[in-house]
Design an enzyme around this catalytic site. Structure first.
Site, short mmCIF file in Angstrom:
data_model
loop_
_atom_site.label_atom_id
_atom_site.label_comp_id
_atom_site.label_asym_id
_atom_site.label_seq_id
_atom_site.Cartn_x
_atom_site.Cartn_y
_atom_site.Cartn_z
N SER A 272 -3.70 -0.13 -18.40
CA SER A 272 -4.74 -0.14 -17.38
C SER A 272 -4.71 1.17 -16.59
O SER A 272 -5.77 1.71 -16.21
CB SER A 272 -4.56 -1.32 -16.43
OG SER A 272 -5.09 -2.51 -16.98
N LYS B 251 -3.42 -2.70 -7.49
CA LYS B 251 -3.82 -3.05 -8.86
C LYS B 251 -3.33 -4.45 -9.20
O LYS B 251 -2.20 -4.80 -8.89
CB LYS B 251 -3.18 -2.05 -9.84
CG LYS B 251 -3.63 -2.20 -11.28
CD LYS B 251 -4.92 -1.46 -11.49
CE LYS B 251 -5.45 -1.62 -12.90
NZ LYS B 251 -6.00 -2.97 -13.15
N LYS C 115 6.47 -4.48 -10.54
CA LYS C 115 6.21 -4.13 -11.93
C LYS C 115 5.75 -2.68 -12.06
O LYS C 115 6.25 -1.93 -12.91
CB LYS C 115 5.14 -5.07 -12.49
CG LYS C 115 4.82 -4.88 -13.96
CD LYS C 115 3.70 -5.82 -14.39
CE LYS C 115 4.06 -7.27 -14.16
NZ LYS C 115 3.02 -8.19 -14.68
N LYS D 158 -3.43 -9.01 -6.52
CA LYS D 158 -3.78 -10.08 -7.46
C LYS D 158 -4.96 -10.84 -6.90
O LYS D 158 -5.17 -10.91 -5.68
CB LYS D 158 -2.60 -11.05 -7.66
CG LYS D 158 -2.60 -11.70 -9.04
CD LYS D 158 -2.23 -10.72 -10.14
CE LYS D 158 -2.15 -11.40 -11.49
NZ LYS D 158 -1.70 -10.46 -12.53
N HIS E 147 0.83 -1.21 0.00
CA HIS E 147 0.00 0.00 0.00
C HIS E 147 0.86 1.26 0.00
O HIS E 147 0.43 2.32 0.47
CB HIS E 147 -0.94 0.00 1.21
CG HIS E 147 -1.95 -1.08 1.19
ND1 HIS E 147 -1.74 -2.31 1.78
CD2 HIS E 147 -3.18 -1.15 0.61
CE1 HIS E 147 -2.81 -3.08 1.59
NE2 HIS E 147 -3.69 -2.40 0.88
#
Length: 477
Positions: free
Chosen positions: A368, A75, A99, A111, A69
């Site tokens: 995204s 995401k 990433k 995820k 966080h």
């Protein structure tokens, strides 16, 4: 040899990610407590829910993991697979954190996973599963445009993202930004042009950047440039298909394609689109007329002669059992975690180079991010300025023609005058992100003593960026 398209559950994916992290952390100067905070998964939500199946019930296992966080929202995609497990979801969430940091996208990593084989369910059952999954996340505050934003992953796509968006919006009436709770939506539901092919396009750009550096290619015995490079792609899903498409457009030759049912190879090149249509019609890439060789064991397809190998299927595909048989000089990781740490060490010893997954497949999360920004701003990219650009360019063309006395053809005028569309702006932003990020990684690789792989360099850069975020945030209370 086992069929390598299937993940090896004897390996421990999250442990592999942590091992890579710990190795890279040696090249940073952060204290142990901060490194432990960065490494650990902050929130792991495991839950089960029932659905009606036929005349009875079936209980579905599912997960959502928020790894970090240091940026908000978190995401990450949702994987629909009967092989999904908590360890895998944790590993993928961690990789998402690194990433995003590598490509300078301001998200924390997350995820999700639903333990099903989508092929075993009707569309109605899949919709019920997806909507119930979304409800469970909503109840625990594990989804929202400023909290946690899912996306497609293996086994899911635009359809599932639409169901998620609709369910979340229904449960949050009046929330103007509700559609920003998920990305990878169809255009009609406020998705963004270029999202579907973004990961594959990013993989192709990553490969192109890698082979463009003359000294790096000389070191591994290749000439610079993608033109004429022989490529084998594993996986003909969304990532693999578009990786093959754009690599081909950039001048590479697709000589091999691998899927779970087998592999095909032709040193003179394969028509990836024809193979895709053949598989769509027959259910298999085997039997394709343009193949010079075919293998019922897909793992053998990875071991054929080529310059670049693009594993774009699942994790743990290149292991100590097969890495010595890999003939490629470069591995560009389209999938998450396709190469085990032990195999990577051997591949580098052989004189190869690996473009790591955390960077190579970051095109999806980059676009995204653009979609999320579009959803929050409630306006398409290019809508406000496209006509202004075209009128400005038209005035410039008219002025040049007036000064020079030379008239351009209508085709030349339209090419120069044309304003950028949303797709062109998205692709431009993606290309800029991938190019800049690769050279950031390469600079760390070349300028930090002791770093031996691009993956370690990518981890070091990511750790440093995340550490700065946590240090600036402080600790509350």
């Amino acid at each position: 040899m086992s069929n390598l398209i299937i993940a090896d559950h004897e390996t421990h994916f999250f442990s592999d990610v942590c091992a890579n992290f710990d190795h890279a952390a040696q090249f940073t100067k952060h204290d142990a407590g901060l490194l432990d905070q960065i490494r650990s998964c902050n929130s792991v939500y495991r839950f089960r829910f029932p659905i009606r199946k036929g005349n009875g019930f079936e209980v579905i296992d599912a997960w959502r993991v928020e790894h970090s966080h240091h940026q908000s929202p978190t995401k990450g995609g949702i994987r629909y697979s009967d092989m999904v497990n908590e360890d895998e979801v944790m590993a993928l969430a961690a990789l998402m954190t690194y990433k995003c940091a590598i490509v300078n996208v301001p998200f924390g990593g997350a995820k999700g996973g639903i333990k099903i084989n989508p092929k075993n369910y009707t569309v109605q059952e899949l919709e019920n599963i997806t909507r119930r999954y979304t409800v469970e996340l909503t109840k625990k505050n594990f989804i929202g445009p400023t909290i946690d934003v899912p996306a497609p992953d293996y086994g899911s796509g635009e359809r599932e993202m639409s169901w998620i968006a609709d369910t979340y919006a229904t449960m949050n009436p009046g929330q103007g930004d509700a559609l920003g709770c998920v990305t990878g939506k169809p255009i009609a539901l406020h998705g963004i042009a270029g999202r579907r092919e973004a990961t594959g396009r990013g993989v192709a750009i990553a490969a192109r950047e890698c082979v463009s550096v003359v000294e790096d290619m000389q070191r591994i015995g290749l000439t610079a440039g993608l033109n004429g490079k022989r490529v084998i792609v594993q996986g003909l899903g969304n990532v693999g298909y578009y990786s093959a498409k754009f690599l081909s457009e950039f001048g590479a030759i697709i000589v091999g394609l691998c899927e779970y049912e087998g592999a095909i190879y032709n040193e003179n090149g394969l028509d990836y689109e024809a193979v895709f249509q053949h598989r769509k019609a027959t259910g298999s890439i085997l039997g394709f007329a343009g193949a010079a060789k075919e293998f019922t064991n897909s793992g053998e397809g990875l071991e054929q002669p080529c310059d670049i190998l693009v594993p774009a299927a699942l994790e743990n595909q290149i292991t100590v059992d097969n890495v010595r048989n890999i003939q490629a000089k470069i591995i560009v990781e389209g999938a998450n975690g396709p190469t085990t740490p032990e195999a990577e060490a051997i591949f580098y010893e052989k004189g190869g180079l690996i473009v790591p997954d955390m960077y190579a497949n970051a095109g999806g999360v980059t676009v995204s991010y653009f979609e999320w920004l579009k959803n929050l701003s409630h306006v398409s990219f290019g809508r406000m300025n496209r006509r202004f650009e075209e009128n400005s360019n038209l005035n410039l063309v008219n002025m040049v023609e007036g000064i020079t006395g030379v008239s351009l053809t209508s085709e030349q005028r339209s090419t120069i005058i044309k304003g950028a569309s949303e797709l062109e702006l998205v692709n431009s932003g993606l290309e800029d992100t991938m190019i800049r990020s690769y050279h950031e990684i390469r600079e760390t690789y070349n300028n930090t003593s002791g770093i031996d792989t691009l993956r370690v360099a990518a981890f070091v850069g990511a750790i440093n960026k995340i550490a700065v975020s946590y240090q600036n945030l402080g600790v509350w209370p």
